[in-house]
Design an enzyme around this catalytic site. Sequence first.
Site, short mmCIF file in Angstrom:
data_model
loop_
_atom_site.label_atom_id
_atom_site.label_comp_id
_atom_site.label_asym_id
_atom_site.label_seq_id
_atom_site.Cartn_x
_atom_site.Cartn_y
_atom_site.Cartn_z
N ASP A 148 -6.36 18.32 -15.76
CA ASP A 148 -6.64 16.97 -16.24
C ASP A 148 -6.27 16.95 -17.73
OD1 ASP A 148 -7.75 14.67 -17.35
OD2 ASP A 148 -9.45 14.66 -15.99
N ARG A 179 0.84 -1.20 0.00
CA ARG A 179 0.00 0.00 0.00
C ARG A 179 0.87 1.24 0.00
NH1 ARG A 179 -2.00 2.55 4.44
NH2 ARG A 179 -1.90 0.66 5.70
N LYS A 225 -6.87 5.28 -20.07
CA LYS A 225 -7.12 5.72 -21.43
C LYS A 225 -5.85 5.60 -22.28
CE LYS A 225 -11.23 6.94 -19.85
NZ LYS A 225 -11.13 6.84 -18.39
N TYR A 233 -15.96 16.43 -17.29
CA TYR A 233 -16.40 15.03 -17.27
C TYR A 233 -17.48 14.85 -16.21
CZ TYR A 233 -15.92 9.97 -16.45
OH TYR A 233 -16.15 8.63 -16.27
#
Length: 408
Positions: free
Chosen positions: A170, A46, A195, A98
């Site tokens: 972004d 983690r 993406k 978005y």
Amino acid sequence: MRLETRLVHAGVRRDPRTGSVAVPIYQTATYEHPGPGQTTGWDYSRLHNPTREAFEAAVAGLEEGFAAVAFASGMAALTAVLHLLRPGDHLVVTEDLYGHTWRVLEELFRHLGIAYTLADTTDAAAVAAALTPSTRAVLVESPTNPLMRVADLDGLAALCRARRLWLVVDSTLFTPLFQRPLARGADVVVHSASKYLAGHNDLVAGVAVAATPALADELASIRTVTGGILGPHDAWLAVRGLKTLALRMERAQRNALTLAHWLAAHPAVAAVYYPGLPSSPFFRRCLQQAAGFGAMLSFRLREPARAEQVLARLRLVVFAESFGGVESLITHPATTTHKEMPAALRKRLGIDAGLLRLSVGIEAVDDLVADLEGALGGPSALGVVEAGQRAEATLRQLATREAAGARA
């Protein structure tokens, strides 16, 4: 060293013990301690994982940032960035953002005491008008999804510097190949690595790249305590995907330019939203601040009621959410990616029943044109050969501009 070369060598030489050319998948949750109070540098996955760190190092280098922090998804990365804010802070955000970014702001952070104002981030003056004494950051999506509007990054960076605000960009649609916001004055750049960075529609991942050690440390700490980590196998897939980013984007962008010209001349299409069209209001801005136009476009049908029929007639292009893979995907934002937004906001932005978003892949462009021709019910007034010639002319103009910039 050119960006294309650095992409190919992502993850290489990350295992000096064996000399493995490919970064290994360290599929482990924990690591042995040499002794009490001693560490190998890895204690628990983690916190740290060598495979994930290979992906982070590659992306940080591409973005020219201090460090990258990888997450389980793009939304996890963006949510971590928003956790930098405190109750009472205010945020100015791209208005045509978005849909799920709107959701996290509205459904989570508003309840945590973070206010936000939507603004036209293509206009620095409009952003300045939206600032309040409590504004802490400006969150920009550029280009926007799905309307492909390109922010004035230089103007926004100057504004944020003057007001001592964070500028968060972004940059998923343009990737580090076409746009590097940190080099233009941004503080954090975010990608949905699901993406274009990974590029094969086979994983979900996100990454945030910080310009400074302090921001990088804060983002890493937020990830540690919230646990939204990128797993080692997905990190390995992301590194592998990065290696072909330049090749994929070159082909996909050429296809997108050709299709944009072809669609713009089609009698069934009312408008095409793509910054690579010379008629786009953002074409010149891209030439000034970007190295490309990307591989996604949207188009509006003259008869919105035909959208469902168009989607049903497609045989090659897949009706699916997401974008940025090698396969061409199409979606209907009003009923998928942006359906949670209030109808009044969607209407104001132009995200209506007639708008379709097309993520252009690397297939033969003739096949894509044939599929769209069948779906739209006939040919365009512009043949595919001429559309391709116009695309090549645009790419030559882009190359000329890049060469002039390199000489300067």
